[in-house]
Structures are given as structure tokens and as C-alpha cells.
Design a protein around this motif. Sequence first.
Motif, PDB file in Angstrom:
ATOM      1  N   LEU A 127      -2.135 -10.369 -12.344  1.00 15.75           N
ATOM      2  CA  LEU A 127      -1.232  -9.567 -13.158  1.00 15.75           C
ATOM      3  C   LEU A 127      -0.937  -8.220 -12.504  1.00 15.75           C
ATOM      4  O   LEU A 127       0.215  -7.754 -12.494  1.00 15.75           O
ATOM      5  CB  LEU A 127      -1.841  -9.349 -14.550  1.00 15.75           C
ATOM      6  CG  LEU A 127      -1.933 -10.568 -15.458  1.00 15.75           C
ATOM      7  CD1 LEU A 127      -2.647 -10.197 -16.753  1.00 15.75           C
ATOM      8  CD2 LEU A 127      -0.547 -11.123 -15.768  1.00 15.75           C
ATOM      9  N   ILE A 128      -1.973  -7.593 -11.954  1.00 18.70           N
ATOM     10  CA  ILE A 128      -1.776  -6.290 -11.308  1.00 18.70           C
ATOM     11  C   ILE A 128      -0.948  -6.441 -10.044  1.00 18.70           C
ATOM     12  O   ILE A 128      -0.061  -5.622  -9.749  1.00 18.70           O
ATOM     13  CB  ILE A 128      -3.139  -5.636 -11.019  1.00 18.70           C
ATOM     14  CG1 ILE A 128      -3.744  -5.128 -12.325  1.00 18.70           C
ATOM     15  CG2 ILE A 128      -3.012  -4.511 -10.008  1.00 18.70           C
ATOM     16  CD1 ILE A 128      -4.998  -4.338 -12.193  1.00 18.70           C
ATOM     17  N   GLU A 129      -1.230  -7.477  -9.288  1.00 14.82           N
ATOM     18  CA  GLU A 129      -0.451  -7.704  -8.070  1.00 14.82           C
ATOM     19  C   GLU A 129       1.029  -7.891  -8.397  1.00 14.82           C
ATOM     20  O   GLU A 129       1.909  -7.302  -7.749  1.00 14.82           O
ATOM     21  CB  GLU A 129      -0.973  -8.930  -7.324  1.00 14.82           C
ATOM     22  CG  GLU A 129      -0.243  -9.178  -6.009  1.00 14.82           C
ATOM     23  CD  GLU A 129      -0.766 -10.408  -5.302  1.00 14.82           C
ATOM     24  OE1 GLU A 129      -0.803 -11.472  -5.951  1.00 14.82           O
ATOM     25  OE2 GLU A 129      -1.150 -10.303  -4.129  1.00 14.82           O
ATOM     26  N   LYS A 130       1.325  -8.697  -9.406  1.00 11.18           N
ATOM     27  CA  LYS A 130       2.710  -8.941  -9.783  1.00 11.18           C
ATOM     28  C   LYS A 130       3.375  -7.669 -10.304  1.00 11.18           C
ATOM     29  O   LYS A 130       4.522  -7.355  -9.939  1.00 11.18           O
ATOM     30  CB  LYS A 130       2.777 -10.042 -10.854  1.00 11.18           C
ATOM     31  CG  LYS A 130       4.207 -10.358 -11.297  1.00 11.18           C
ATOM     32  CD  LYS A 130       4.213 -11.465 -12.348  1.00 11.18           C
ATOM     33  CE  LYS A 130       5.652 -11.750 -12.797  1.00 11.18           C
ATOM     34  NZ  LYS A 130       5.685 -12.813 -13.839  1.00 11.18           N
ATOM     35  N   THR A 133       4.462  -5.212  -7.620  1.00 14.93           N
ATOM     36  CA  THR A 133       5.581  -5.632  -6.768  1.00 14.93           C
ATOM     37  C   THR A 133       6.875  -5.838  -7.550  1.00 14.93           C
ATOM     38  O   THR A 133       7.895  -6.170  -6.964  1.00 14.93           O
ATOM     39  CB  THR A 133       5.238  -6.934  -6.025  1.00 14.93           C
ATOM     40  OG1 THR A 133       4.883  -7.937  -6.980  1.00 14.93           O
ATOM     41  CG2 THR A 133       4.089  -6.716  -5.063  1.00 14.93           C
ATOM     42  N   THR A 134       6.813  -5.636  -8.868  1.00 15.22           N
ATOM     43  CA  THR A 134       8.020  -5.790  -9.690  1.00 15.22           C
ATOM     44  C   THR A 134       8.296  -4.501 -10.459  1.00 15.22           C
ATOM     45  O   THR A 134       9.193  -3.735 -10.109  1.00 15.22           O
ATOM     46  CB  THR A 134       7.882  -6.975 -10.659  1.00 15.22           C
ATOM     47  OG1 THR A 134       6.665  -6.817 -11.435  1.00 15.22           O
ATOM     48  CG2 THR A 134       7.815  -8.291  -9.905  1.00 15.22           C
ATOM     49  N   GLU A 135       7.498  -4.231 -11.473  1.00 15.91           N
ATOM     50  CA  GLU A 135       7.722  -3.064 -12.325  1.00 15.91           C
ATOM     51  C   GLU A 135       7.476  -1.739 -11.597  1.00 15.91           C
ATOM     52  O   GLU A 135       8.060  -0.714 -11.956  1.00 15.91           O
ATOM     53  CB  GLU A 135       6.814  -3.136 -13.563  1.00 15.91           C
ATOM     54  CG  GLU A 135       6.983  -4.383 -14.393  1.00 15.91           C
ATOM     55  CD  GLU A 135       8.376  -4.516 -14.966  1.00 15.91           C
ATOM     56  OE1 GLU A 135       8.966  -3.479 -15.330  1.00 15.91           O
ATOM     57  OE2 GLU A 135       8.885  -5.652 -15.043  1.00 15.91           O
ATOM     58  N   ASP A 151     -13.897   4.508  -1.451  1.00 16.67           N
ATOM     59  CA  ASP A 151     -12.833   5.449  -1.105  1.00 16.67           C
ATOM     60  C   ASP A 151     -11.450   4.830  -1.172  1.00 16.67           C
ATOM     61  O   ASP A 151     -10.472   5.537  -1.436  1.00 16.67           O
ATOM     62  CB  ASP A 151     -13.041   5.991   0.323  1.00 16.67           C
ATOM     63  CG  ASP A 151     -14.282   6.854   0.433  1.00 16.67           C
ATOM     64  OD1 ASP A 151     -14.546   7.618  -0.513  1.00 16.67           O
ATOM     65  OD2 ASP A 151     -14.983   6.762   1.455  1.00 16.67           O
ATOM     66  N   LYS A 152     -11.361   3.534  -0.892  1.00 15.96           N
ATOM     67  CA  LYS A 152     -10.063   2.876  -0.772  1.00 15.96           C
ATOM     68  C   LYS A 152      -9.988   1.631  -1.656  1.00 15.96           C
ATOM     69  O   LYS A 152     -10.989   0.956  -1.902  1.00 15.96           O
ATOM     70  CB  LYS A 152      -9.799   2.466   0.683  1.00 15.96           C
ATOM     71  CG  LYS A 152      -9.797   3.613   1.682  1.00 15.96           C
ATOM     72  CD  LYS A 152      -8.605   4.542   1.479  1.00 15.96           C
ATOM     73  CE  LYS A 152      -8.600   5.655   2.534  1.00 15.96           C
ATOM     74  NZ  LYS A 152      -7.459   6.580   2.334  1.00 15.96           N
ATOM     75  N   TYR A 153      -8.772   1.354  -2.120  1.00 14.10           N
ATOM     76  CA  TYR A 153      -8.499   0.154  -2.904  1.00 14.10           C
ATOM     77  C   TYR A 153      -7.352  -0.581  -2.217  1.00 14.10           C
ATOM     78  O   TYR A 153      -6.320   0.025  -1.907  1.00 14.10           O
ATOM     79  CB  TYR A 153      -8.099   0.541  -4.323  1.00 14.10           C
ATOM     80  CG  TYR A 153      -8.012  -0.608  -5.299  1.00 14.10           C
ATOM     81  CD1 TYR A 153      -9.126  -1.002  -6.024  1.00 14.10           C
ATOM     82  CD2 TYR A 153      -6.818  -1.275  -5.514  1.00 14.10           C
ATOM     83  CE1 TYR A 153      -9.058  -2.049  -6.939  1.00 14.10           C
ATOM     84  CE2 TYR A 153      -6.738  -2.315  -6.424  1.00 14.10           C
ATOM     85  CZ  TYR A 153      -7.858  -2.696  -7.126  1.00 14.10           C
ATOM     86  OH  TYR A 153      -7.791  -3.730  -8.034  1.00 14.10           O
ATOM     87  N   GLN A 154      -7.529  -1.853  -1.974  1.00 10.71           N
ATOM     88  CA  GLN A 154      -6.519  -2.630  -1.261  1.00 10.71           C
ATOM     89  C   GLN A 154      -5.705  -3.463  -2.239  1.00 10.71           C
ATOM     90  O   GLN A 154      -6.251  -4.245  -3.021  1.00 10.71           O
ATOM     91  CB  GLN A 154      -7.173  -3.535  -0.222  1.00 10.71           C
ATOM     92  CG  GLN A 154      -6.150  -4.283   0.644  1.00 10.71           C
ATOM     93  CD  GLN A 154      -6.800  -4.885   1.870  1.00 10.71           C
ATOM     94  OE1 GLN A 154      -7.441  -4.191   2.643  1.00 10.71           O
ATOM     95  NE2 GLN A 154      -6.650  -6.188   2.028  1.00 10.71           N
ATOM     96  N   LEU A 155      -4.393  -3.294  -2.191  1.00 11.65           N
ATOM     97  CA  LEU A 155      -3.493  -3.986  -3.103  1.00 11.65           C
ATOM     98  C   LEU A 155      -2.249  -4.432  -2.338  1.00 11.65           C
ATOM     99  O   LEU A 155      -1.552  -3.605  -1.751  1.00 11.65           O
ATOM    100  CB  LEU A 155      -3.102  -3.051  -4.256  1.00 11.65           C
ATOM    101  CG  LEU A 155      -2.044  -3.530  -5.250  1.00 11.65           C
ATOM    102  CD1 LEU A 155      -2.497  -4.818  -5.929  1.00 11.65           C
ATOM    103  CD2 LEU A 155      -1.780  -2.451  -6.284  1.00 11.65           C
ATOM    104  N   ASN A 156      -2.021  -5.738  -2.318  1.00 10.28           N
ATOM    105  CA  ASN A 156      -0.854  -6.299  -1.621  1.00 10.28           C
ATOM    106  C   ASN A 156      -0.764  -5.841  -0.163  1.00 10.28           C
ATOM    107  O   ASN A 156       0.301  -5.496   0.338  1.00 10.28           O
ATOM    108  CB  ASN A 156       0.433  -5.920  -2.355  1.00 10.28           C
ATOM    109  CG  ASN A 156       0.530  -6.567  -3.717  1.00 10.28           C
ATOM    110  OD1 ASN A 156       0.154  -7.715  -3.891  1.00 10.28           O
ATOM    111  ND2 ASN A 156       1.017  -5.831  -4.702  1.00 10.28           N
ATOM    112  N   GLY A 157      -1.909  -5.843   0.497  1.00 12.46           N
ATOM    113  CA  GLY A 157      -1.933  -5.518   1.909  1.00 12.46           C
ATOM    114  C   GLY A 157      -1.891  -4.032   2.211  1.00 12.46           C
ATOM    115  O   GLY A 157      -1.903  -3.636   3.379  1.00 12.46           O
TER     116      GLY A 157
END
Length: 297
Positions: A127-130, A133-135, A151-157
Amino acid sequence: MFMSDGCKGDRTGQGPDRSGLKIVMVDSLSVQEEDDGRRLPETIRDLCSVLISETKDCDRIFILDPVITRLDLNKTFSLKTAIEKGGAKNVDNPKVIGKLIQKNFDELEVPREFTTRQASNINAGALIEKFSTTESVNDSILIVIENSSTDKYQLNGKQYKVFTSMEEVRNKIASLLCQNDKTNFTLFINPPLLNTGISILPKPVEPKVYSPKSASPRFTKRRINSGGGDLVMVKGSEGCDVCTRYYSAVDNAGRVRQITEKNSTNCCPCGKDIVLRGRTYRMNCDDTGGNRLESVD
């Protein structure tokens, strides 16, 4: 310096700029239970208060138009404050704006579904990934994780800095708005450590330093209404901030959350005066347990 009030007005001659803020979560919001309903927690109120930048290169005032989204329930709750010109009020003055925003927050009641646990059979990571990349595709994305050890959070590369307090988030928002006052924001609060391209990147391992073995954390069990079930209080986590009692608690799923209790007599005994943002208040109590901070200025 970023402050929530006290400035004489926008010295650049411009009115305040407004930016959108999506506050996104996939779990319960810990509200403040009061006699007249469920109110926003202080962390959200502080986050969404008027922003003032008084740096040399950016002397500006900003207003956030926040909307809370529960992705797992597909529900939204607008916190936007209507600030309209007219009458005797100077709506270009940040002190006036700040009072209007806080008055709106005082009257908002958080829907009960926003205080419930995460919906079952939900892939929160997907849900967070979508959503990102949309809203949020045109937004500046921010991540806040309470008590984070990373320190870091990885989301959609992509890698994003992890903030651990709303004050840090506010400073970052103000900094970005000074660079581009058209920026809108998405803030993910405590996003899940799941798959679907989302992962927490651990800090580099540091050499261990010998220290005496400490006892395991001890818990005191009690029922908390704001989280929607049995929570276990973490011993030693309790504290006070402006007559608000706070502590950490663990829910049935093992998640740690922050609980706050506004107008707590544990922190401010009845009849005690305090100074808050330049004004003096007193904790008044009645026989029914209705404790209220009242102005004595």
C-alpha cells in the motif's frame, strides 16, 4: 529558528504560503481522550501549526493543509483550517493564524476508526509503495520513525533520511519551502518493515563496548482506550511535557507506541501555575475529574 507563534507578521510583505501535507499511516493514531471526544495528539498539532522561517535568506510564513490517511482502511480525515480575510482579524499575522489553527484542532474529533488497530490481511508495504508512486508522485516524501535505530529508509529503490521527531520534520519542511514555496509533502509515520521493495537499512555495526549486563525491560500492564486494546507500559518511559503525561507502551502485535494524556494531574497538580508560550495557565480540577488548563493572564 522555526517557531509556532510570536512573530509580528510576514516582514516580506507577502501573505502566508499554503502547502499540502499528506500524513500517511497504516496503523492506529494514539489520540488524546477528553470528556468531549477524541482529540488530535500534541505531536500532530505541533507538526501542523503555522511555520515561520526567520533565517537571513528566507523570512517567510507558511501554512500547512494537512490530511491524515489510513491506507489500510482507505480512509482520510482533513485537518485543514479555513483562514479567510475579513473583519478585524489580521490573517497575515502568524500569531492570529496560529490561534485559528489551534482553535480548529480543539474542535476536531478524530473518527473512531482512526484509533483502531491495523486492518487484518493487509499488505501494508504494498500500500505504501503504491501510494508513493501515485498519490505522492509529485510530493517531497518524508519518513518519521519514532525511536528509530536506523538512518535510512528504502522505498521504491530510493533512500530517504529517517527523522525521529516532528520538530526535525518541521525544520525540514520549512527548509524545503524556502527553496520552493510550491512544494507539497507526504509524511509516512512509522511505515512497516515489510517486503515489496521496502526495507530499513541498518546502521553500520560498531565495536561492542563491555558494560555490566542490564536487566530486561520491565512492563506494567494496563488497559489503554486510545490504542484499541491491551497495551503494556514500558517501565521507565514515563515523563511529562507541559502538563501532558507520556509513556511508551507495547501492543498485542509487539509494536511500541507513544501514549499521551493531556491535562494530567500527575504532571501538573491541581491549582499549579505554569508558563506556556509566554502565557500563564493554572490546572483547575473539579469533582468529576474534568481537569482543564485555564489562562490566568
